[in-house]
Design an enzyme around this catalytic site. Sequence first.
Site, PDB file in Angstrom:
ATOM      1  CE  LYS A 204      -0.452  -0.002   5.043  1.00  9.94           C
ATOM      2  NZ  LYS A 204      -1.339  -0.256   6.185  1.00  9.94           N
ATOM      3  CG  ASP A 230      -1.613  -5.201  10.778  1.00  8.92           C
ATOM      4  OD1 ASP A 230      -0.469  -5.278  11.257  1.00  8.92           O
ATOM      5  OD2 ASP A 230      -2.006  -4.213  10.124  1.00  8.92           O
ATOM      6  CB  THR A 238      -5.526   0.044   6.060  1.00 10.57           C
ATOM      7  OG1 THR A 238      -5.089   1.399   6.047  1.00 10.57           O
ATOM      8  CG2 THR A 238      -4.519  -0.818   5.326  1.00 10.57           C
TER       9      THR A 238
END
Length: 339
Positions: A204, A230, A238
Amino acid sequence: MATMNEPKLIAGNANLPLAEAIARRMSMNRGVQLGLVDARVERFNDGEIFVEVYENVRGEDMFIIQPTSNPANDNLMELLIMTDALRRSSAARITAVIPYFGYARQDRRTKARTPISAKLVANLLAQAGIERVLTMDLHAAQIQGFFDIPVDNLYASPIFALDIKSNFKGQMDDLMVVSPDVGGVARARELAKRINSPLSIVDKRREKPGEVAEMTVIGDVTDKICIIVDDMCDTAGTLCKAAEVLLENGAWEVHAYITHGVMSGPAVTRVTNSVMKSLVITDTIQPSEAVKAAPNIRIVPTAPIFSQAILNIWYGTSVSSLFEDSTLTPIYESLYAMD
Protein backbone atom coordinates in the site's frame (compact mmCIF):
# COMPACT_ATOMS: atom_id res chain seq x y z
CA MET A 1 12.54 -14.57 42.42
CA ALA A 2 9.43 -16.39 43.58
CA THR A 3 8.29 -15.67 47.11
CA MET A 4 6.46 -17.92 49.55
CA ASN A 5 3.33 -15.83 49.12
CA GLU A 6 1.04 -15.94 46.10
CA PRO A 7 1.49 -13.36 43.33
CA LYS A 8 -0.78 -10.36 43.80
CA LEU A 9 -2.75 -8.69 41.03
CA ILE A 10 -4.02 -5.13 40.94
CA ALA A 11 -5.86 -3.43 38.09
CA GLY A 12 -6.66 0.03 36.85
CA ASN A 13 -9.81 0.97 35.00
CA ALA A 14 -8.57 0.31 31.46
CA ASN A 15 -9.72 -3.33 31.19
CA LEU A 16 -11.19 -4.70 34.40
CA PRO A 17 -12.92 -7.68 32.69
CA LEU A 18 -9.55 -8.95 31.42
CA ALA A 19 -7.93 -8.44 34.83
CA GLU A 20 -10.73 -10.37 36.52
CA ALA A 21 -10.46 -13.15 33.92
CA ILE A 22 -6.71 -13.41 34.53
CA ALA A 23 -7.33 -13.64 38.29
CA ARG A 24 -9.93 -16.40 37.78
CA ARG A 25 -7.61 -18.35 35.52
CA MET A 26 -4.71 -18.06 37.97
CA SER A 27 -6.99 -19.23 40.77
CA MET A 28 -7.77 -22.36 38.74
CA ASN A 29 -4.10 -22.98 38.01
CA ARG A 30 -2.95 -22.46 41.60
CA GLY A 31 -5.88 -24.10 43.31
CA VAL A 32 -6.28 -21.12 45.63
CA GLN A 33 -8.43 -18.00 45.45
CA LEU A 34 -6.50 -15.17 43.79
CA GLY A 35 -8.59 -12.02 43.52
CA LEU A 36 -7.59 -8.51 42.58
CA VAL A 37 -6.05 -6.46 45.37
CA ASP A 38 -8.68 -4.21 46.92
CA ALA A 39 -7.96 -0.65 45.81
CA ARG A 40 -9.63 2.41 44.43
CA VAL A 41 -8.47 4.26 41.34
CA GLU A 42 -10.57 7.36 40.84
CA ARG A 43 -10.47 10.96 39.71
CA PHE A 44 -10.90 14.24 41.53
CA ASN A 45 -13.25 16.82 40.04
CA ASP A 46 -10.38 18.45 38.13
CA GLY A 47 -9.39 15.15 36.52
CA GLU A 48 -6.44 14.31 38.78
CA ILE A 49 -6.05 10.58 39.40
CA PHE A 50 -5.96 9.23 42.94
CA VAL A 51 -5.03 5.71 44.02
CA GLU A 52 -5.47 4.07 47.40
CA VAL A 53 -4.51 0.46 48.10
CA TYR A 54 -6.50 -1.09 50.93
CA GLU A 55 -4.39 -4.23 51.44
CA ASN A 56 -0.89 -4.74 52.81
CA VAL A 57 1.54 -5.24 49.89
CA ARG A 58 4.83 -5.02 51.77
CA GLY A 59 7.28 -7.53 50.35
CA GLU A 60 4.79 -8.77 47.75
CA ASP A 61 5.34 -9.62 44.08
CA MET A 62 2.88 -7.23 42.42
CA PHE A 63 1.45 -7.38 38.92
CA ILE A 64 -0.41 -4.30 37.64
CA ILE A 65 -2.82 -5.15 34.80
CA GLN A 66 -3.40 -2.01 32.76
CA PRO A 67 -3.39 -1.63 28.96
CA THR A 68 -2.64 1.93 27.88
CA SER A 69 -5.49 2.04 25.39
CA ASN A 70 -7.97 4.87 24.75
CA PRO A 71 -7.96 7.18 26.67
CA ALA A 72 -4.21 6.51 26.46
CA ASN A 73 -3.05 9.40 28.61
CA ASP A 74 -5.47 8.67 31.47
CA ASN A 75 -4.67 4.96 31.47
CA LEU A 76 -0.93 5.62 31.35
CA MET A 77 -1.18 8.01 34.31
CA GLU A 78 -3.22 5.45 36.24
CA LEU A 79 -0.44 2.91 35.67
CA LEU A 80 2.27 5.32 36.78
CA ILE A 81 0.40 6.43 39.90
CA MET A 82 -0.49 2.86 40.88
CA THR A 83 3.20 1.99 40.52
CA ASP A 84 4.18 4.87 42.79
CA ALA A 85 1.60 3.84 45.38
CA LEU A 86 2.92 0.27 45.41
CA ARG A 87 6.57 1.30 45.49
CA ARG A 88 5.94 3.62 48.46
CA SER A 89 4.09 0.74 50.14
CA SER A 90 7.27 -1.39 50.00
CA ALA A 91 6.20 -3.91 47.35
CA ALA A 92 9.09 -6.28 46.64
CA ARG A 93 8.75 -6.21 42.85
CA ILE A 94 6.38 -4.48 40.44
CA THR A 95 5.60 -5.95 37.04
CA ALA A 96 3.44 -3.98 34.60
CA VAL A 97 1.16 -6.23 32.59
CA ILE A 98 0.35 -4.01 29.59
CA PRO A 99 -1.66 -6.14 27.12
CA TYR A 100 -1.81 -3.22 24.69
CA PHE A 101 1.16 -0.84 24.76
CA GLY A 102 -0.02 2.61 23.73
CA TYR A 103 2.22 5.05 21.86
CA ALA A 104 3.90 2.05 20.19
CA ARG A 105 3.28 3.52 16.73
CA GLN A 106 5.58 6.42 17.60
CA ASP A 107 8.66 4.21 17.66
CA ARG A 108 10.90 6.26 15.34
CA ARG A 109 11.30 9.72 13.84
CA THR A 110 9.54 9.69 10.49
CA LYS A 111 10.03 13.44 9.93
CA ALA A 112 12.18 16.21 11.31
CA ARG A 113 11.27 17.64 14.72
CA THR A 114 9.04 14.76 15.80
CA PRO A 115 9.25 12.74 19.05
CA ILE A 116 9.94 9.09 19.71
CA SER A 117 7.10 8.81 22.19
CA ALA A 118 7.42 5.06 22.72
CA LYS A 119 10.90 5.64 24.18
CA LEU A 120 9.59 8.43 26.42
CA VAL A 121 6.86 6.13 27.77
CA ALA A 122 9.45 3.40 28.38
CA ASN A 123 11.51 5.87 30.42
CA LEU A 124 8.47 6.96 32.42
CA LEU A 125 7.58 3.38 33.33
CA ALA A 126 11.08 2.51 34.45
CA GLN A 127 11.50 5.73 36.44
CA ALA A 128 8.17 5.16 38.18
CA GLY A 129 9.54 1.96 39.69
CA ILE A 130 8.36 -0.78 37.32
CA GLU A 131 10.93 -3.59 37.19
CA ARG A 132 9.49 -5.74 34.40
CA VAL A 133 6.97 -5.36 31.58
CA LEU A 134 4.72 -8.07 30.16
CA THR A 135 2.93 -7.15 26.95
CA MET A 136 1.59 -8.62 23.71
CA ASP A 137 2.44 -7.98 20.05
CA LEU A 138 4.37 -4.74 20.28
CA HIS A 139 3.87 -2.69 17.15
CA ALA A 140 7.62 -2.78 16.52
CA ALA A 141 10.02 -5.32 17.99
CA GLN A 142 12.70 -2.69 18.65
CA ILE A 143 10.52 -1.13 21.36
CA GLN A 144 11.83 -3.84 23.69
CA GLY A 145 15.22 -2.16 23.36
CA PHE A 146 13.77 1.15 24.54
CA PHE A 147 13.54 -0.31 28.05
CA ASP A 148 16.42 -0.76 30.49
CA ILE A 149 14.32 -3.36 32.30
CA PRO A 150 13.23 -6.85 31.13
CA VAL A 151 10.35 -6.93 28.64
CA ASP A 152 8.41 -10.11 27.84
CA ASN A 153 6.55 -9.69 24.56
CA LEU A 154 3.91 -12.38 24.05
CA TYR A 155 2.58 -13.21 20.59
CA ALA A 156 -1.01 -13.71 19.50
CA SER A 157 -0.06 -15.81 16.47
CA PRO A 158 0.02 -19.12 18.42
CA ILE A 159 -3.51 -18.39 19.71
CA PHE A 160 -4.67 -17.40 16.23
CA ALA A 161 -3.18 -20.60 14.81
CA LEU A 162 -5.23 -22.67 17.26
CA ASP A 163 -8.37 -20.71 16.36
CA ILE A 164 -7.77 -21.11 12.62
CA LYS A 165 -7.17 -24.85 12.89
CA SER A 166 -10.42 -25.15 14.85
CA ASN A 167 -12.56 -22.97 12.57
CA PHE A 168 -11.18 -23.92 9.16
CA LYS A 169 -11.08 -27.70 9.48
CA GLY A 170 -11.14 -29.29 6.05
CA GLN A 171 -10.14 -26.02 4.39
CA MET A 172 -6.54 -25.69 5.56
CA ASP A 173 -5.16 -26.37 2.07
CA ASP A 174 -7.16 -23.40 0.72
CA LEU A 175 -5.83 -20.84 3.19
CA MET A 176 -3.55 -17.95 2.28
CA VAL A 177 -2.07 -15.71 4.97
CA VAL A 178 -1.89 -12.06 3.90
CA SER A 179 0.19 -9.24 5.33
CA PRO A 180 -1.59 -5.88 4.86
CA ASP A 181 1.75 -4.12 4.36
CA VAL A 182 5.43 -4.87 3.86
CA GLY A 183 6.22 -3.98 7.49
CA GLY A 184 4.02 -6.78 8.79
CA VAL A 185 5.57 -9.58 6.74
CA ALA A 186 7.46 -11.10 9.68
CA ARG A 187 4.26 -11.33 11.74
CA ALA A 188 2.31 -12.85 8.83
CA ARG A 189 5.12 -15.28 8.04
CA GLU A 190 5.08 -16.52 11.63
CA LEU A 191 1.36 -17.35 11.42
CA ALA A 192 1.73 -18.86 7.93
CA LYS A 193 4.46 -21.16 9.22
CA ARG A 194 2.32 -22.30 12.13
CA ILE A 195 -0.62 -23.28 9.91
CA ASN A 196 1.54 -24.39 6.95
CA SER A 197 0.01 -21.91 4.50
CA PRO A 198 1.49 -19.73 1.73
CA LEU A 199 2.02 -16.00 2.20
CA SER A 200 0.90 -13.00 0.21
CA ILE A 201 1.40 -9.25 0.68
CA VAL A 202 -0.78 -6.22 0.04
CA ASP A 203 1.53 -3.36 -0.84
CA LYS A 204 0.00 0.00 0.00
CA ARG A 205 1.02 3.58 -0.61
CA ARG A 206 -0.28 6.32 1.66
CA GLU A 207 -0.89 9.91 0.64
CA LYS A 208 -1.34 10.88 4.29
CA PRO A 209 -2.06 9.08 7.60
CA GLY A 210 -5.43 7.33 7.63
CA GLU A 211 -5.80 7.27 3.87
CA VAL A 212 -4.60 4.69 1.36
CA ALA A 213 -4.02 5.84 -2.20
CA GLU A 214 -3.13 2.59 -3.92
CA MET A 215 -2.97 -1.13 -3.13
CA THR A 216 -1.30 -3.96 -5.02
CA VAL A 217 -1.48 -7.66 -4.22
CA ILE A 218 1.87 -9.46 -4.34
CA GLY A 219 1.14 -13.17 -4.84
CA ASP A 220 -1.62 -15.27 -6.40
CA VAL A 221 -4.72 -15.33 -4.19
CA THR A 222 -7.06 -16.84 -6.77
CA ASP A 223 -9.68 -19.11 -5.16
CA LYS A 224 -7.95 -18.79 -1.78
CA ILE A 225 -9.47 -18.16 1.64
CA CYS A 226 -7.39 -15.15 2.61
CA ILE A 227 -6.53 -14.45 6.23
CA ILE A 228 -5.22 -10.94 6.85
CA VAL A 229 -3.06 -10.75 9.97
CA ASP A 230 -1.91 -7.55 11.70
CA ASP A 231 -1.13 -6.21 15.16
CA MET A 232 -3.86 -3.57 15.37
CA CYS A 233 -7.02 -2.30 13.74
CA ASP A 234 -7.71 1.38 14.37
CA THR A 235 -10.26 2.93 11.99
CA ALA A 236 -10.36 -0.24 9.81
CA GLY A 237 -10.04 1.75 6.59
CA THR A 238 -6.91 -0.05 5.40
CA LEU A 239 -8.24 -3.43 6.49
CA CYS A 240 -11.56 -3.13 4.66
CA LYS A 241 -9.88 -1.78 1.54
CA ALA A 242 -7.39 -4.65 1.56
CA ALA A 243 -10.28 -7.14 1.75
CA GLU A 244 -11.87 -5.54 -1.31
CA VAL A 245 -8.61 -5.64 -3.26
CA LEU A 246 -8.09 -9.31 -2.41
CA LEU A 247 -11.55 -10.22 -3.69
CA GLU A 248 -10.93 -8.19 -6.85
CA ASN A 249 -7.80 -10.28 -7.36
CA GLY A 250 -9.71 -13.55 -7.21
CA ALA A 251 -9.81 -14.49 -3.52
CA TRP A 252 -12.71 -16.76 -2.54
CA GLU A 253 -13.34 -15.03 0.80
CA VAL A 254 -11.48 -12.86 3.29
CA HIS A 255 -11.09 -13.09 7.06
CA ALA A 256 -8.87 -11.03 9.39
CA TYR A 257 -7.02 -11.82 12.61
CA ILE A 258 -5.93 -8.67 14.45
CA THR A 259 -4.35 -8.65 17.92
CA HIS A 260 -5.42 -5.24 19.21
CA GLY A 261 -8.93 -4.07 18.34
CA VAL A 262 -8.53 -0.32 18.80
CA MET A 263 -11.71 0.12 16.74
CA SER A 264 -11.95 3.90 16.87
CA GLY A 265 -14.27 6.19 14.94
CA PRO A 266 -16.14 4.45 12.11
CA ALA A 267 -14.29 1.14 12.52
CA VAL A 268 -17.22 -1.01 13.66
CA THR A 269 -19.51 0.31 10.93
CA ARG A 270 -16.84 -0.23 8.30
CA VAL A 271 -16.20 -3.81 9.39
CA THR A 272 -19.91 -4.61 9.64
CA ASN A 273 -20.51 -3.33 6.11
CA SER A 274 -17.31 -4.72 4.62
CA VAL A 275 -16.81 -7.73 2.36
CA MET A 276 -14.89 -9.53 5.12
CA LYS A 277 -16.55 -12.67 6.38
CA SER A 278 -15.12 -12.21 9.87
CA LEU A 279 -12.75 -10.16 11.99
CA VAL A 280 -11.16 -11.90 14.96
CA ILE A 281 -9.59 -9.72 17.65
CA THR A 282 -8.33 -10.36 21.16
CA ASP A 283 -9.49 -8.71 24.38
CA THR A 284 -6.21 -6.88 25.09
CA ILE A 285 -8.33 -3.74 24.71
CA GLN A 286 -11.73 -3.85 26.40
CA PRO A 287 -14.25 -4.18 23.54
CA SER A 288 -17.07 -1.68 23.35
CA GLU A 289 -20.70 -2.76 23.27
CA ALA A 290 -20.76 -1.97 19.54
CA VAL A 291 -17.81 -4.29 18.95
CA LYS A 292 -19.43 -7.09 20.94
CA ALA A 293 -22.71 -6.66 19.05
CA ALA A 294 -21.13 -6.65 15.56
CA PRO A 295 -22.21 -9.83 13.71
CA ASN A 296 -18.90 -10.43 11.96
CA ILE A 297 -16.52 -9.57 14.83
CA ARG A 298 -15.36 -12.32 17.18
CA ILE A 299 -13.22 -11.95 20.30
CA VAL A 300 -10.72 -14.55 21.53
CA PRO A 301 -9.51 -14.37 25.14
CA THR A 302 -5.95 -13.64 26.21
CA ALA A 303 -6.46 -14.37 29.92
CA PRO A 304 -5.17 -17.98 29.60
CA ILE A 305 -1.81 -16.97 28.13
CA PHE A 306 -1.38 -13.88 30.34
CA SER A 307 -2.21 -15.81 33.51
CA GLN A 308 0.33 -18.51 32.66
CA ALA A 309 2.95 -15.90 31.74
CA ILE A 310 2.44 -14.16 35.09
CA LEU A 311 2.85 -17.45 36.90
CA ASN A 312 5.99 -18.27 34.90
CA ILE A 313 7.47 -14.88 35.84
CA TRP A 314 6.55 -15.47 39.46
CA TYR A 315 8.01 -19.01 39.39
CA GLY A 316 11.13 -17.76 37.61
CA THR A 317 10.58 -20.09 34.64
CA SER A 318 10.57 -19.49 30.88
CA VAL A 319 7.98 -17.19 29.34
CA SER A 320 9.11 -17.98 25.78
CA SER A 321 7.91 -21.56 26.31
CA LEU A 322 4.40 -20.19 25.74
CA PHE A 323 5.28 -19.65 22.08
CA GLU A 324 5.32 -23.43 21.54
CA ASP A 325 2.16 -25.34 20.57
CA SER A 326 2.95 -28.13 23.03
CA THR A 327 2.81 -25.62 25.90
CA LEU A 328 0.04 -23.34 24.67
CA THR A 329 -2.43 -25.99 23.46
CA PRO A 330 -3.23 -27.34 26.96
CA ILE A 331 -3.86 -23.78 28.17
CA TYR A 332 -6.55 -23.28 25.49
CA GLU A 333 -7.90 -26.83 25.29
CA SER A 334 -11.16 -25.81 26.96
CA LEU A 335 -11.84 -23.40 24.09
CA TYR A 336 -10.76 -25.47 21.09
CA ALA A 337 -11.36 -29.12 20.38
CA MET A 338 -7.89 -30.47 19.71
CA ASP A 339 -7.38 -33.48 17.49
